[in-house]
Design a protein around this motif. Structure first.
Motif, PDB file in Angstrom:
ATOM      1  N   HIS A   4       0.904  -1.133   0.024  1.00 44.46           N
ATOM      2  CA  HIS A   4       0.202  -0.047   0.020  1.00 44.46           C
ATOM      3  C   HIS A   4       0.933   1.376  -0.191  1.00 44.46           C
ATOM      4  O   HIS A   4       1.888   1.353   0.915  1.00 44.46           O
ATOM      5  N   ALA A   5       0.703   2.284  -0.716  1.00 41.90           N
ATOM      6  CA  ALA A   5       1.465   3.466  -1.149  1.00 41.90           C
ATOM      7  C   ALA A   5       0.896   4.379   0.076  1.00 41.90           C
ATOM      8  O   ALA A   5      -0.135   4.662   0.264  1.00 41.90           O
ATOM      9  N   VAL A   6       1.851   4.759   0.775  1.00 44.11           N
ATOM     10  CA  VAL A   6       1.632   5.827   1.645  1.00 44.11           C
ATOM     11  C   VAL A   6       1.587   7.299   1.151  1.00 44.11           C
ATOM     12  O   VAL A   6       2.851   7.624   0.731  1.00 44.11           O
ATOM     13  N   THR A   7       0.552   7.922   1.347  1.00 38.38           N
ATOM     14  CA  THR A   7       0.386   9.347   0.847  1.00 38.38           C
ATOM     15  C   THR A   7       0.542  10.181   2.034  1.00 38.38           C
ATOM     16  O   THR A   7       0.045  10.226   2.945  1.00 38.38           O
ATOM     17  N   ARG A   8       1.450  10.953   1.745  1.00 36.61           N
ATOM     18  CA  ARG A   8       2.079  11.867   2.807  1.00 36.61           C
ATOM     19  C   ARG A   8       1.123  13.125   2.715  1.00 36.61           C
ATOM     20  O   ARG A   8       0.916  13.740   1.622  1.00 36.61           O
ATOM     21  N   VAL A   9       0.576  13.660   3.814  1.00 38.25           N
ATOM     22  CA  VAL A   9      -0.393  14.755   3.752  1.00 38.25           C
ATOM     23  C   VAL A   9       0.290  15.948   3.867  1.00 38.25           C
ATOM     24  O   VAL A   9       1.166  16.147   4.685  1.00 38.25           O
ATOM     25  N   ARG A  10       0.234  16.970   2.950  1.00 37.13           N
ATOM     26  CA  ARG A  10       0.945  18.074   3.074  1.00 37.13           C
ATOM     27  C   ARG A  10      -0.033  19.117   3.182  1.00 37.13           C
ATOM     28  O   ARG A  10      -0.967  19.259   2.670  1.00 37.13           O
ATOM     29  N   PRO A  11       0.216  20.033   4.177  1.00 37.28           N
ATOM     30  CA  PRO A  11      -0.582  21.356   4.585  1.00 37.28           C
ATOM     31  C   PRO A  11      -0.799  22.211   3.463  1.00 37.28           C
ATOM     32  O   PRO A  11       0.292  22.415   2.339  1.00 37.28           O
ATOM     33  N   PRO A  12      -1.865  23.111   3.041  1.00 34.41           N
ATOM     34  CA  PRO A  12      -2.121  23.629   1.937  1.00 34.41           C
ATOM     35  C   PRO A  12      -1.117  24.777   2.080  1.00 34.41           C
ATOM     36  O   PRO A  12      -0.578  25.240   3.176  1.00 34.41           O
ATOM     37  N   ARG A  13      -0.893  25.569   1.254  1.00 36.68           N
ATOM     38  CA  ARG A  13       0.015  26.703   0.761  1.00 36.68           C
ATOM     39  C   ARG A  13      -0.415  27.946  -0.028  1.00 36.68           C
ATOM     40  O   ARG A  13      -1.344  27.500  -1.030  1.00 36.68           O
ATOM     41  N   GLY A  14       0.223  28.697   0.157  1.00 33.60           N
ATOM     42  CA  GLY A  14      -0.288  30.013  -0.663  1.00 33.60           C
ATOM     43  C   GLY A  14      -1.659  30.228  -0.315  1.00 33.60           C
ATOM     44  O   GLY A  14      -2.508  30.658   0.904  1.00 33.60           O
ATOM     45  N   ARG A  15      -2.587  30.740  -1.446  1.00 29.62           N
ATOM     46  CA  ARG A  15      -3.940  30.969  -1.343  1.00 29.62           C
ATOM     47  C   ARG A  15      -4.788  29.936  -0.843  1.00 29.62           C
ATOM     48  O   ARG A  15      -5.860  30.339  -0.187  1.00 29.62           O
ATOM     49  N   ALA A  16      -4.484  28.807  -1.154  1.00 28.50           N
ATOM     50  CA  ALA A  16      -5.095  27.619  -0.612  1.00 28.50           C
ATOM     51  C   ALA A  16      -5.126  27.627   0.909  1.00 28.50           C
ATOM     52  O   ALA A  16      -6.012  27.532   1.760  1.00 28.50           O
ATOM     53  N   ALA A  17      -4.006  27.987   1.414  1.00 24.39           N
ATOM     54  CA  ALA A  17      -3.736  27.930   2.897  1.00 24.39           C
ATOM     55  C   ALA A  17      -4.627  29.089   3.518  1.00 24.39           C
ATOM     56  O   ALA A  17      -5.545  29.125   4.687  1.00 24.39           O
ATOM     57  N   ASP A  18      -4.388  30.578   2.677  1.00 20.15           N
ATOM     58  CA  ASP A  18      -5.406  31.337   3.330  1.00 20.15           C
ATOM     59  C   ASP A  18      -6.863  31.112   3.405  1.00 20.15           C
ATOM     60  O   ASP A  18      -7.526  31.458   4.135  1.00 20.15           O
ATOM     61  N   ALA A  19      -7.565  30.330   2.328  1.00 18.01           N
ATOM     62  CA  ALA A  19      -8.653  30.180   2.245  1.00 18.01           C
ATOM     63  C   ALA A  19      -9.152  29.188   3.272  1.00 18.01           C
ATOM     64  O   ALA A  19     -10.241  29.183   4.040  1.00 18.01           O
ATOM     65  N   ALA A  20      -8.057  28.172   3.619  1.00 15.27           N
ATOM     66  CA  ALA A  20      -8.425  27.197   4.554  1.00 15.27           C
ATOM     67  C   ALA A  20      -8.379  27.839   6.153  1.00 15.27           C
ATOM     68  O   ALA A  20      -9.215  27.498   6.782  1.00 15.27           O
ATOM     69  N   LEU A  21      -7.577  28.975   6.305  1.00 12.98           N
ATOM     70  CA  LEU A  21      -7.510  29.688   7.449  1.00 12.98           C
ATOM     71  C   LEU A  21      -9.013  30.408   7.814  1.00 12.98           C
ATOM     72  O   LEU A  21      -9.738  30.433   8.742  1.00 12.98           O
ATOM     73  N   ALA A  22      -9.334  30.858   6.494  1.00 13.20           N
ATOM     74  CA  ALA A  22     -10.575  31.729   6.539  1.00 13.20           C
ATOM     75  C   ALA A  22     -11.725  30.768   7.010  1.00 13.20           C
ATOM     76  O   ALA A  22     -12.648  31.218   8.089  1.00 13.20           O
ATOM     77  N   SER A  23     -11.808  29.740   6.302  1.00 16.40           N
ATOM     78  CA  SER A  23     -12.862  28.880   6.750  1.00 16.40           C
ATOM     79  C   SER A  23     -12.915  28.168   7.879  1.00 16.40           C
ATOM     80  O   SER A  23     -13.984  28.132   8.723  1.00 16.40           O
ATOM     81  N   ALA A  61     -12.586  38.218   5.253  1.00 12.43           N
ATOM     82  CA  ALA A  61     -11.505  39.524   5.003  1.00 12.43           C
ATOM     83  C   ALA A  61     -10.027  38.782   5.284  1.00 12.43           C
ATOM     84  O   ALA A  61      -8.850  39.445   5.163  1.00 12.43           O
ATOM     85  N   LEU A  62     -10.113  37.690   5.999  1.00 13.49           N
ATOM     86  CA  LEU A  62      -8.850  36.912   6.529  1.00 13.49           C
ATOM     87  C   LEU A  62      -8.336  36.282   5.158  1.00 13.49           C
ATOM     88  O   LEU A  62      -6.893  36.009   5.249  1.00 13.49           O
ATOM     89  N   TYR A  63      -9.082  36.153   3.999  1.00  9.87           N
ATOM     90  CA  TYR A  63      -8.252  35.492   2.849  1.00  9.87           C
ATOM     91  C   TYR A  63      -7.253  36.481   2.171  1.00  9.87           C
ATOM     92  O   TYR A  63      -5.901  35.729   1.902  1.00  9.87           O
ATOM     93  N   PRO A  64      -7.421  37.675   1.958  1.00  8.85           N
ATOM     94  CA  PRO A  64      -6.485  38.440   1.282  1.00  8.85           C
ATOM     95  C   PRO A  64      -5.667  39.000   2.368  1.00  8.85           C
ATOM     96  O   PRO A  64      -4.851  40.101   2.007  1.00  8.85           O
ATOM     97  N   ARG A  65      -5.323  38.565   3.388  1.00 10.25           N
ATOM     98  CA  ARG A  65      -4.578  39.267   4.780  1.00 10.25           C
ATOM     99  C   ARG A  65      -3.169  39.596   4.548  1.00 10.25           C
ATOM    100  O   ARG A  65      -2.282  40.274   4.732  1.00 10.25           O
ATOM    101  N   ARG A  66      -2.539  38.464   3.705  1.00 15.11           N
ATOM    102  CA  ARG A  66      -1.155  38.375   3.292  1.00 15.11           C
ATOM    103  C   ARG A  66      -0.822  39.327   2.229  1.00 15.11           C
ATOM    104  O   ARG A  66       0.281  39.903   2.212  1.00 15.11           O
ATOM    105  N   ARG A  67      -1.847  39.379   1.363  1.00 21.36           N
ATOM    106  CA  ARG A  67      -1.325  40.388   0.154  1.00 21.36           C
ATOM    107  C   ARG A  67      -1.635  41.895   0.480  1.00 21.36           C
ATOM    108  O   ARG A  67      -1.104  42.972   0.218  1.00 21.36           O
TER     109      ARG A  67
END
Length: 394
Positions: A4-23, A61-67
């Motif tokens: 069984h292949a082990v898939t490493r779960v990677r945290p989202p980055r960039g805008r995906a991380a911003d959307a995940a934080l806002a959600s 409003a947290l989505y564009p907070r880094r830009r």
């Protein structure tokens, strides 16, 4: 057997991380505000719908907070204040402007973060004075501590990232300087010998048509050996720039055990080179000291062949209890008055940098009895550079 292949779960980055934080923050605020939907009614349904819309707007409003950190912080603060003015339920929406303030400070804008935090405290204090009994003096004091801590934490984050970037830039600069120094020493030494031997072959062919070809053949043989050695060392040096997966260079790192090769090359260039070793042989030198010593002798002999017009060179090595001492003396005029037609280089600077990188020092200048002397002390263990580059007396 089934693998069984082990898939490493990677945290989202960039805008995906911003959307995940806002959600995620909206989900947290929504759970904390469920009493406005399932509990006893304290406000009309239209007001409740408005407050939920305000919660969604603040979290969005947290989505564009880094830009746009300052704009996002102003928007979240304004929406949060409106929410607490119209809502009869005390939800956890205050966490949203706190995160926005952290982003402003982490972006390197402490003044804006402090100004927004002070505005939030002033508005909250004004509401308390006007009769808002949900926030008393103790809560206002605790809120002040939270806001100060968040701004300070964001500024510490910004400072740490700035220091890390500066350290990375410094490391890249030092590595680039090291590679440039290696290329200068390798290519400069052998090309200088090739130049000297080629000129000697031409002179012999022109001045002695009878016996010149035999002597010119010897000089051209030296050119062949110098060019072969230059290619070998150049490939080894460029190995540090190889792509991932390529084989590492297998050639040994040059050291004082190859001092004889340097001496033989210099003798082929017409120099009378004599080597003296002081003290017992002792254990093997550390690789970085051995390489630096080899390069210093190599560059010194190159400078003698190119610039000084010398005929005799003395290379002296001494192994003390804590450091290796090198002294290269010639009977020429030194690099300060180079042979006409040659360009000045950076060899002495490179040798001095090599010595200082090991915590040692190097001096170069006219010898008391004429000629030119290069003297270096290379500690076996890295230490602080010698004060003002001053060497102990020989």
């Amino acid at each position: 057997m089934v693998l069984h292949a082990v898939t490493r779960v990677r945290p989202p980055r960039g805008r995906a991380a911003d959307a995940a934080l806002a959600s995620g923050v909206f989900a947290l605020v929504a759970v904390g505000s469920l009493q406005s939907l399932v509990g006893p009614r304290e406000e009309p349904w239209p007001v409740t719908a408005l407050t939920w819309a305000l919660m969604a707007a603040a979290c969005g409003a947290l989505y564009p907070r880094r830009r746009h950190p300052v704009s996002a912080a102003v928007l979240t603060l304004a929406v949060t204040m409106v929410y607490y003015l119209v809502s009869r339920y005390d939800g956890p929406l205050m966490v949203v402007p706190v995160l926005a303030l952290y982003t402003v400070a982490a972006d390197g804008r402490p003044r804006a973060a402090v100004a927004l935090a002070a505005l939030a405290l002033l508005l909250t204090g004004a509401g308390t004075l006007l009769g808002n009994h949900d926030v008393n003096g103790v809560a206002l004091f605790m809120m002040t501590g939270w806001l100060v801590g968040v701004v300070a934490l964001g500024w510490v984050r910004h400072t740490g990232l700035a220091l890390a970037r500066e350290a990375e830039r410094r490391a890249v600069s030092e590595e680039r300087l090291r590679i440039a120094r290696e290329l200068h020493d390798v290519v400069g030494h052998h090309l200088s010998l090739i130049n000297v031997q080629s000129a000697a072959a031409l002179r012999r062919l022109r001045k002695d048509p009878a016996g010149g070809p035999e002597r010119a053949e010897q000089a051209l043989g030296a050119v062949k050996e110098a060019s072969r050695e230059a290619l070998r060392e150049l490939r080894a040096t460029l190995g540090v720039l190889r792509q991932a997966g390529e084989a590492a260079p297998t050639a040994p790192v040059p050291g004082l055990d190859r001092l004889g090769d340097l001496v033989e090359s210099a003798r082929l260039a017409g120099l009378d080179v004599r080597v003296h070793t002081d003290g017992p042989p002792g254990p093997p030198l550390p690789p970085e000291v051995d390489l630096a010593a080899y390069r210093i002798v190599q560059e010194s002999l190159t400078n003698v062949a190119r610039h000084s017009g010398a005929t005799r060179v003395t290379v002296r090595t001494g192994r003390g209890p804590d450091a290796l001492t090198l002294e290269i003396t010639d009977d020429g005029r030194g690099p300060s008055s180079p042979v006409p037609g040659t360009a000045p280089g950076s060899g002495i600077t490179g040798m001095r940098e090599r010595a200082r990188a090991l915590g040692g020092a190097l001096t170069a200048g006219p010898a008391p009895d004429g000629g030119f002397t290069v003297r270096a002390v290379l500690p076996y263990h890295r230490r602080r550079p010698l004060l003002n580059g001053v060497l102990p007396p020989p």
